[in-house]
Design an enzyme around this catalytic site. Structure first.
Site, PDB file in Angstrom:
ATOM      1  N   LYS A  90       0.855  -1.190   0.000  1.00  0.00           N
ATOM      2  CA  LYS A  90       0.000   0.000   0.000  1.00  0.00           C
ATOM      3  C   LYS A  90       0.883   1.230   0.000  1.00  0.00           C
ATOM      4  O   LYS A  90       1.811   1.339   0.811  1.00  0.00           O
ATOM      5  CB  LYS A  90      -0.888  -0.017   1.260  1.00  0.00           C
ATOM      6  CG  LYS A  90      -1.774   1.191   1.423  1.00  0.00           C
ATOM      7  CD  LYS A  90      -3.159   0.952   0.839  1.00  0.00           C
ATOM      8  CE  LYS A  90      -3.945   2.218   0.605  1.00  0.00           C
ATOM      9  NZ  LYS A  90      -3.697   2.883  -0.691  1.00  0.00           N
ATOM     10  N   LYS A 126       5.339   2.021  -3.086  1.00  0.00           N
ATOM     11  CA  LYS A 126       5.228   3.369  -3.660  1.00  0.00           C
ATOM     12  C   LYS A 126       5.423   3.250  -5.161  1.00  0.00           C
ATOM     13  O   LYS A 126       6.048   2.305  -5.636  1.00  0.00           O
ATOM     14  CB  LYS A 126       6.304   4.295  -3.062  1.00  0.00           C
ATOM     15  CG  LYS A 126       5.972   5.772  -3.182  1.00  0.00           C
ATOM     16  CD  LYS A 126       4.988   6.240  -2.128  1.00  0.00           C
ATOM     17  CE  LYS A 126       4.542   7.653  -2.366  1.00  0.00           C
ATOM     18  NZ  LYS A 126       3.761   8.180  -1.232  1.00  0.00           N
ATOM     19  N   GLY A 165      -2.948   8.378  -4.090  1.00  0.00           N
ATOM     20  CA  GLY A 165      -2.322   9.593  -4.610  1.00  0.00           C
ATOM     21  C   GLY A 165      -1.059   9.988  -3.857  1.00  0.00           C
ATOM     22  O   GLY A 165      -0.711   9.404  -2.840  1.00  0.00           O
ATOM     23  N   ASP A 166      -0.369  10.958  -4.393  1.00  0.00           N
ATOM     24  CA  ASP A 166       0.793  11.606  -3.760  1.00  0.00           C
ATOM     25  C   ASP A 166       0.989  12.886  -4.575  1.00  0.00           C
ATOM     26  O   ASP A 166       0.049  13.352  -5.233  1.00  0.00           O
ATOM     27  CB  ASP A 166       2.027  10.695  -3.790  1.00  0.00           C
ATOM     28  CG  ASP A 166       3.174  11.222  -2.922  1.00  0.00           C
ATOM     29  OD1 ASP A 166       3.116  11.079  -1.695  1.00  0.00           O
ATOM     30  OD2 ASP A 166       4.137  11.820  -3.466  1.00  0.00           O
ATOM     31  N   SER A 381      -6.965   5.752   3.986  1.00  0.00           N
ATOM     32  CA  SER A 381      -7.050   4.890   2.809  1.00  0.00           C
ATOM     33  C   SER A 381      -7.419   3.469   3.225  1.00  0.00           C
ATOM     34  O   SER A 381      -8.207   2.791   2.560  1.00  0.00           O
ATOM     35  CB  SER A 381      -5.716   4.855   2.068  1.00  0.00           C
ATOM     36  OG  SER A 381      -5.601   5.960   1.208  1.00  0.00           O
TER      37      SER A 381
HETATM   38  P1  NDP Z   1       0.378  17.989  -4.004  1.00  0.00           P
HETATM   39  O1  NDP Z   1       0.807  17.640  -5.371  1.00  0.00           O
HETATM   40  O2  NDP Z   1      -1.071  18.137  -3.710  1.00  0.00           O
HETATM   41  O3  NDP Z   1       1.118  19.317  -3.508  1.00  0.00           O
HETATM   42  C1  NDP Z   1       2.497  19.399  -3.454  1.00  0.00           C
HETATM   43  C2  NDP Z   1       2.898  20.794  -3.018  1.00  0.00           C
HETATM   44  O4  NDP Z   1       4.291  20.810  -2.743  1.00  0.00           O
HETATM   45  C3  NDP Z   1       2.649  21.846  -4.077  1.00  0.00           C
HETATM   46  O5  NDP Z   1       2.379  23.065  -3.478  1.00  0.00           O
HETATM   47  C4  NDP Z   1       3.990  21.889  -4.815  1.00  0.00           C
HETATM   48  O6  NDP Z   1       4.253  23.109  -5.465  1.00  0.00           O
HETATM   49  C5  NDP Z   1       4.972  21.677  -3.685  1.00  0.00           C
HETATM   50  N1  NDP Z   1       6.170  20.981  -4.213  1.00  0.00           N
HETATM   51  C6  NDP Z   1       6.225  19.789  -4.837  1.00  0.00           C
HETATM   52  N2  NDP Z   1       7.472  19.487  -5.218  1.00  0.00           N
HETATM   53  C7  NDP Z   1       8.230  20.517  -4.841  1.00  0.00           C
HETATM   54  C8  NDP Z   1       9.599  20.804  -4.938  1.00  0.00           C
HETATM   55  N3  NDP Z   1      10.458  19.952  -5.533  1.00  0.00           N
HETATM   56  N4  NDP Z   1      10.032  21.959  -4.392  1.00  0.00           N
HETATM   57  C9  NDP Z   1       9.171  22.805  -3.775  1.00  0.00           C
HETATM   58  N5  NDP Z   1       7.862  22.585  -3.657  1.00  0.00           N
HETATM   59  C10 NDP Z   1       7.384  21.472  -4.181  1.00  0.00           C
HETATM   60  O7  NDP Z   1       1.028  16.856  -3.065  1.00  0.00           O
HETATM   61  P2  NDP Z   1       0.612  16.398  -1.598  1.00  0.00           P
HETATM   62  O8  NDP Z   1       0.147  17.568  -0.816  1.00  0.00           O
HETATM   63  O9  NDP Z   1      -0.255  15.212  -1.729  1.00  0.00           O
HETATM   64  O10 NDP Z   1       2.006  15.881  -1.023  1.00  0.00           O
HETATM   65  C11 NDP Z   1       2.925  16.740  -0.353  1.00  0.00           C
HETATM   66  C12 NDP Z   1       3.885  15.914   0.478  1.00  0.00           C
HETATM   67  O11 NDP Z   1       3.140  15.134   1.425  1.00  0.00           O
HETATM   68  C13 NDP Z   1       4.726  14.892  -0.300  1.00  0.00           C
HETATM   69  O12 NDP Z   1       5.975  14.747   0.338  1.00  0.00           O
HETATM   70  C14 NDP Z   1       3.941  13.597  -0.136  1.00  0.00           C
HETATM   71  O13 NDP Z   1       4.760  12.463  -0.288  1.00  0.00           O
HETATM   72  C15 NDP Z   1       3.466  13.759   1.310  1.00  0.00           C
HETATM   73  N6  NDP Z   1       2.322  12.947   1.685  1.00  0.00           N
HETATM   74  C16 NDP Z   1       1.126  13.051   1.018  1.00  0.00           C
HETATM   75  C17 NDP Z   1       0.037  12.308   1.423  1.00  0.00           C
HETATM   76  C18 NDP Z   1      -1.304  12.475   0.804  1.00  0.00           C
HETATM   77  O14 NDP Z   1      -2.270  11.879   1.335  1.00  0.00           O
HETATM   78  N7  NDP Z   1      -1.473  13.251  -0.239  1.00  0.00           N
HETATM   79  C19 NDP Z   1       0.152  11.326   2.517  1.00  0.00           C
HETATM   80  C20 NDP Z   1       1.420  11.349   3.201  1.00  0.00           C
HETATM   81  C21 NDP Z   1       2.462  12.117   2.766  1.00  0.00           C
HETATM   82  P3  NDP Z   1       4.153  23.217  -7.060  1.00  0.00           P
HETATM   83  O15 NDP Z   1       2.691  23.274  -7.367  1.00  0.00           O
HETATM   84  O16 NDP Z   1       4.881  24.467  -7.385  1.00  0.00           O
HETATM   85  O17 NDP Z   1       4.817  21.992  -7.609  1.00  0.00           O
END
Ligand code: NDP
Length: 449
Positions: A90, A126, A165-166, A381
């Protein structure tokens, strides 16, 4: 360092040279579980550390698709099925141009421990692609998702591997992926993906779960140390799924979010961020965070010009890195400490580089580690999977109450293990110790597989 641990780490480093993010994640876990390894000399004969760090399976594949101009583009797809000792694989899918094997392996490795901490029966995995969704039309996104699933479908299943998602993969992408899976299989296997739309098997509160869960963990961590959320100033990096819902929940406890960001820069609004404006820009228009100034011209925008994000120079009580890995550098950590930060909560996966983590701990900043603090998404999830199996659904309030209980228990496990192993207040070690023990017990019970 324990001799076996040292030897195992050297071997893993040699085998995986060229995968810096993966090795960073392995080192962080191994260096905090030394006392557990000391207590269990049988781990060496069983090669437990080596087995934990070796994925059960890695699949990489070609993803060809046609853009709106008729040009064929080729991306690379990945799925790392890391560990199935506790349940079916997962873990989410990430679509971002930076995706490579090292990043997917680090995320998969972290996911094993995170999923163990939830107390629910899910293994670690992943996946993703180096596809960049930015600026793509809906039709391009759909064609890419269909091509990606046309290969991925043969490796997943409700009792085999359940993606979600991620970064770059939200409700829209999960919808296209699920539609293609259903078409290929000619079967409605709702439990094969999570993060689905509410009208076709998704769980209420899944969208909010990671950000809400992060807030619940932070609330418990502060409470255990004689503080609370009310009246605290908060800065949150990112403006995606995790960031937005962390902002929403933490505000409901009387904290004030003053800054958010995206990869281009950060906004600061001393009156408190208008979250409806951020949702409109990011969730509806899929625009850039600086467009916030079109709605609130009094707010400030700072462009990012180096690897140190300007958001960490803003004075705050609580910092929530919710964007991506290694976004908090040692410099940023020093700035935050200099400005009197009380607590840091990792919403993103591995957002603090190792030096930043060490600096926070040395300076007695309360640090909520990602594996524990952002586990609310995957926990919900798993609740979605159980609703799909039951052909039933829970109300928003029911799911949120379950999530709150799970996050509270995760904090308890981190605290108890940090105390038990003589590192009180170090929840990074506490989380790793609690999760490692559970994984090791399962792996020993299931034999050499
Ligand atoms: P989203 O795609 O919804 O949002 C990502 C955000 O982070 C955007 O604002 C993006 O900006 C910014 N970002 C992404 N890459 C970079 C980078 N290289 N440098 C600077 N800013 C960056 O993703 P999520 O909110 O789902 O995920 C965010 C984090 O949380 C990740 O690390 C993910 O692995 C983790 N996570 C997510 C979960 C989930 O349920 N969604 C669960 C657990 C962990 P821009 O639009 O400019 O790219």
């Amino acid at each position: 360092m324990n001799q076996y641990l040292n030897k195992a780490l050297e071997e893993i480093e040699k085998k995986n040279a060229g995968e810096p993010e993966f090795l960073q994640a392995v080192r962080e876990v191994f260096c905090t579980v030394e006392k557990l390894v000391d207590k269990n000399p049988q781990f060496e004969k069983l090669a437990l550390l080596e087995r934990v760090a070796e994925p059960e399976r890695i699949v990489t594949f070609r993803v060809p698709w046609v853009n709106d101009e008729g040009q064929v583009i080729v991306n690379r797809g990945y799925r790392v099925q890391f560990n199935s000792v506790i349940g079916p694989y997962k873990g989410g899918l990430r679509f971002h141009p930076s995706v490579n094997q090292s990043i997917i392996k680090f995320l998969g490795f972290e996911q094993i421990f995170k999923n163990a901490l939830t107390g629910l029966p899910i293994g670690g995995a992943k996946g993703g692609s180096d596809f960049d969704p930015k600026g793509k039309s809906d039709n391009e996104i759909m064609r890419f998702c269909q091509s990606f699933m046309t290969e991925l479908y043969r490796h997943i299943g409700a009792d085999v591997d359940v993606p979600a998602g991620d970064i770059g993969v939200g409700g829209r992408e999960i919808g296209y992926l699920f539609g293609q899976y259903k078409r290929i299989k000619n079967a409605y296997e709702g439990g094969v993906l999570t993060g689905k739309g509410i009208s076709y098997g998704g769980s209420l509160a899944r969208t909010e779960a990671t950000g809400y869960g992060l807030t619940f963990f932070m609330r418990e961590m502060l409470k255990a140390n004689g503080h609370d959320l009310s009246g605290k100033t908060v800065t949150i990096s990112g403006s995606g799924n995790v960031a937005i819902y962390a902002a929403e929940k933490i505000t409901s406890y009387g904290a004030k979010v003053v800054a958010m960001s995206d990869s281009n820069g950060c906004i600061y609004d001393k009156n408190g961020i208008d979250l409806n404006a951020v949702k409109q820009i990011k969730e509806v228009k899929r625009g850039r965070i600086k467009e916030y100034l079109d709605i609130h011209p009094d707010a400030e925008y700072t462009e990012r010009t180096s690897e140190d994000s300007p958001i960490w120079s803003i004075k705050t009580d609580i910092a929530l890195p919710c964007a991506t890995q290694n976004e908090v550098t040692l410099n940023s950590a020093k700035k935050l400490v200099e400005n009197g930060v009380l607590a840091v909560g990792e919403g993103a996966n591995m957002p603090c580089c190792q030096e930043a983590t060490d600096y926070f701990l040395e300076n007695k900043v309360f640090l909520a580690p990602a594996k524990a603090a952002n586990a609310g998404g995957v926990a919900t999830s798993a609740i979605e999977m159980s609703q799909n199996s039951m052909r039933f659904y829970y109300t928003f309030e029911e799911v949120e109450a379950k999530l709150d209980r799970i996050m509270t228990n995760i904090f308890k496990a981190c605290k108890e293990n940090a105390d038990k192993y003589g590192c009180p207040g170090n929840y990074v070690a506490g989380a790793n110790l609690a999760a490692f023990q559970k994984i090791a017990d399962g792996m020993i019970a299931q034999g050499i597989v």
